[in-house]
Scaffold this motif. Sequence first.
Motif, mmCIF file in Angstrom:
data_model
loop_
_atom_site.group_PDB
_atom_site.id
_atom_site.type_symbol
_atom_site.label_atom_id
_atom_site.label_comp_id
_atom_site.label_asym_id
_atom_site.label_seq_id
_atom_site.Cartn_x
_atom_site.Cartn_y
_atom_site.Cartn_z
ATOM 1 N N SER A 210 -0.186 -8.097 -18.020
ATOM 2 C CA SER A 210 0.887 -8.879 -18.622
ATOM 3 C C SER A 210 0.530 -9.355 -20.023
ATOM 4 O O SER A 210 1.385 -9.519 -20.858
ATOM 5 N N LEU A 211 -0.746 -9.563 -20.250
ATOM 6 C CA LEU A 211 -1.123 -10.057 -21.566
ATOM 7 C C LEU A 211 -1.384 -8.909 -22.530
ATOM 8 O O LEU A 211 -1.657 -9.112 -23.689
ATOM 9 N N ALA A 212 -1.329 -7.711 -22.002
ATOM 10 C CA ALA A 212 -1.723 -6.574 -22.813
ATOM 11 C C ALA A 212 -0.733 -6.322 -23.933
ATOM 12 O O ALA A 212 0.430 -6.652 -23.857
ATOM 13 N N LEU A 213 -1.228 -5.716 -24.948
ATOM 14 C CA LEU A 213 -0.386 -5.310 -26.053
ATOM 15 C C LEU A 213 0.291 -4.005 -25.692
ATOM 16 O O LEU A 213 -0.333 -3.118 -25.168
ATOM 17 N N CYS A 214 1.571 -3.938 -25.946
ATOM 18 C CA CYS A 214 2.201 -2.663 -25.654
ATOM 19 C C CYS A 214 2.747 -2.112 -26.950
ATOM 20 O O CYS A 214 3.934 -2.021 -27.146
ATOM 21 N N GLY B 185 -6.817 -10.782 -32.662
ATOM 22 C CA GLY B 185 -6.341 -12.146 -32.896
ATOM 23 C C GLY B 185 -5.289 -12.552 -31.872
ATOM 24 O O GLY B 185 -5.289 -13.682 -31.374
ATOM 25 N N HIS B 186 -4.392 -11.622 -31.561
ATOM 26 C CA HIS B 186 -3.350 -11.880 -30.562
ATOM 27 C C HIS B 186 -3.984 -12.278 -29.227
ATOM 28 O O HIS B 186 -3.617 -13.290 -28.623
ATOM 29 N N GLU B 187 -4.956 -11.495 -28.773
ATOM 30 C CA GLU B 187 -5.579 -11.769 -27.470
ATOM 31 C C GLU B 187 -6.369 -13.083 -27.501
ATOM 32 O O GLU B 187 -6.342 -13.852 -26.544
ATOM 33 N N SER C 103 -5.723 -15.673 -29.262
ATOM 34 C CA SER C 103 -4.813 -16.815 -29.300
ATOM 35 C C SER C 103 -4.233 -17.131 -27.920
ATOM 36 O O SER C 103 -3.842 -18.264 -27.651
ATOM 37 N N HIS C 104 -4.211 -16.145 -27.020
ATOM 38 C CA HIS C 104 -3.756 -16.435 -25.652
ATOM 39 C C HIS C 104 -4.674 -17.451 -24.958
ATOM 40 O O HIS C 104 -4.276 -18.078 -23.988
ATOM 41 N N SER C 105 -5.898 -17.589 -25.444
ATOM 42 C CA SER C 105 -6.806 -18.585 -24.859
ATOM 43 C C SER C 105 -6.371 -20.003 -25.187
ATOM 44 O O SER C 105 -6.878 -20.968 -24.629
ATOM 45 N N SER D 213 5.732 -16.996 -25.958
ATOM 46 C CA SER D 213 4.266 -16.926 -25.872
ATOM 47 C C SER D 213 3.728 -15.728 -26.638
ATOM 48 O O SER D 213 2.743 -15.836 -27.374
ATOM 49 N N GLU D 214 4.375 -14.595 -26.447
ATOM 50 C CA GLU D 214 3.896 -13.378 -27.108
ATOM 51 C C GLU D 214 4.150 -13.427 -28.612
ATOM 52 O O GLU D 214 3.317 -12.979 -29.401
ATOM 53 N N ASN D 215 5.288 -13.984 -29.011
ATOM 54 C CA ASN D 215 5.574 -14.091 -30.446
ATOM 55 C C ASN D 215 4.591 -15.036 -31.132
ATOM 56 O O ASN D 215 4.154 -14.790 -32.257
ATOM 57 N N GLY E 96 8.574 -10.021 -21.541
ATOM 58 C CA GLY E 96 8.040 -11.169 -22.260
ATOM 59 C C GLY E 96 7.632 -10.839 -23.690
ATOM 60 O O GLY E 96 7.349 -11.738 -24.476
ATOM 61 N N HIS E 97 7.560 -9.556 -24.010
ATOM 62 C CA HIS E 97 7.251 -9.145 -25.380
ATOM 63 C C HIS E 97 8.546 -8.777 -26.097
ATOM 64 O O HIS E 97 9.403 -8.117 -25.522
ATOM 65 N N ALA E 98 8.678 -9.160 -27.349
ATOM 66 C CA ALA E 98 9.810 -8.689 -28.142
ATOM 67 C C ALA E 98 9.629 -7.190 -28.385
ATOM 68 O O ALA E 98 8.504 -6.697 -28.423
HETATM 69 ZN ZN LIG Z 1 0.016 -10.935 -25.428
#
Ligand SMILES: [Zn+2]
Length: 673
Positions: free
Chosen positions: A10-14, A519-521, A523-525, A580-582, A633-635
């Motif tokens: 779910s947190l992965a970049l697609c 950086g994206h990953e 920031s999820h922390s 969250s993803e944005n 959840g991702h744009a």
């Molecule tokens: Zn993400």
Amino acid sequence: MHAPIKTAISLALCGALQLVTAHAGAADNAAPAAAPAAAAVLPGDDFFSYANAEWLSSTKIPDDRSSWGGMSQLADETNQRIIKLVEAAAGSSDAEAKKVGDFYRAFMNETAIEARGLSPLTPALDKIRALRDKKELTRALGESIRADVDPLNATNFQTENLFGLWVSQGLNDPKHNVPYLLQGGLGMPDRAYYLDDNERMHRLRTAYQAHIAAMLKLAGFSDPETRAARVFDLERKLAMSHATREDSADMAKSNHTWSLQDFAKKAPGMDWNLFFASAGLKGQKQFMLWHPTAMTGAAKQLQDCSLDAWKDFLAFHTINHNANNLPQAFVDQYFDFYGRTLSGTPQLSVRWKRGLAAVNSAMPDAVGKLYVAQYFPPQAKAKLDGMVANIVKAFHQRIDKLAWMAPATRKEAHAKLDVLYVGVGYPDKWTSYAQLDVKADDAYGNAERAEKLYTAQQLAKLRQPVDRKEWCMPPQLVNAVNLPMQNALNFPAAILQPPFFDLNGTDAANYGAIGAVIGHEISHSFDDTGSQFDSNGRLRDWWTKDDAAHFKTATQALVAQYSAYQAFPDLALNGQLTLSENLSDLAGLAAAYDAFKAANPNAADRDFFLGYARSWRNLVRDASLRRQVMTDGHAPSKWRTYTVRNLDAWYKAFDVRQGQQLYLAPQDRVRVW
Ligand SMILES: [Zn+2]
């Protein structure tokens, strides 16, 4: 099969990036934007189309896909490379590599599989037939438990076994590994499929019951329809005690510690001592219950439902779970339900792809070792380790500048960054397959033994110290993941290649592409999920009330920004759903930019932003885009590239002016981190 491979993270970049044109040294910031190829569009009007003009005009979505981008392309190319390594491995003098080759060969040997027919199943089915009472049944149910779920890192909740098992550090006790028990026993994805009252679900239930009957019939059972009805009814009763998918994802609802004694009190009807002893959990005193109501429900059904129903349940799931290592009739029946009916997939994928998936699932690290040796040079790891260090430093500096964060929160954020483990390429410690017996003519047995070994290795962790550096993704997977409890990130080697990372590319393009992903990953922390886990990985909200309130206010502008994007005239993006993803996109891009400038103070910015926008190049069919806008959840990729409009440097680099579509007045540019 194993949780680590099944991951739909779910947190992965697609997303995707493919640098078709080299823009090394693209120099002059002040010059008007020289469009790549003959793009008519201005960067300030549509940065996605501007940056990807050439790719968009020369690419078509393949007929069997609903979308196509750099990531799907990269995954395809990577699989082509890996299959060559796997095929060659059968002739290797290295014992582990040979096992990889033999495992694959056994799966590919359809003649041998047909010739063996039902015989690989027979011992297990005979054992089930011989069960005489509920005590023996309990033992058999315990023996069937495998480490096959991962509710947190892989968000994989599904198992056909009565319960799923996951071994990891404790949510409330990060110093020790504990067993997590999850609901299970369903052959369809979750409770909604059994209980929701709508036409589609009714249709699927009928199809599923027919599938159970068909499988039992293929395995030679008498009265398959009667048995199928019994199995279905049992599963439906189990489903009634299951949590919904939404509740499964809610950490606060999933955090229950039970002692061994609690089971008898809270889930009567089952001999839990016997069950746990058979499951390899003898002597375990504490358990984490992700789905406590399912324990109670299953124990009650064990008491209430007939022994015969349970025996049919066990028999069907044994066949179903192993269908892909049985003769073609089983494979076809399995695909007919799970592929065609349940997922709408028109065609079974070619055998070598399934063989590759099987060996990736059974021996992920062994395949990963082969892949890394060939395709991930030490220089790439060194370069990326350096980039990671620079990006982490950029986050530290950004946290220091956050006016809205309370000092105590800021301190914990720094502490979290200090202990963050960023795995690049491959794990420090490889999983060993020395104990795995692989036979070049036994596809069924190989898969079964691999699952048992994996479970034994996971159970062994209960007596070992917590290893935050354990990976949950194999190096050969094109993906990336944030492991919130371990406070760790995994960036497998397979994603660290062009178009995401190019050892010979410019720093600007690399920071814009993989740098923004890193950086994206990170920031999820520090977002709504990350704020629930402290620097030790303990489940604890470490933000003050004021922090959370400020964060919420600050993020509303980003919600509005995305909700204003129209994917179709009648459908806008959902800024709240994708928040969250944005936020991670914005924070990741900003930190990657800081790190890039710190490392290259004199470099021009254009390549950085182009690299970022190209990492999201993607084509998608309308129907698929609509579904994504409504549920993901991702744009969608195109709008993710518009993140750039919140960074001042982008305006200078591309001479973006008032009146252009993406222009934001300086005070309207969103700055959260
Ligand atoms: Zn993400």
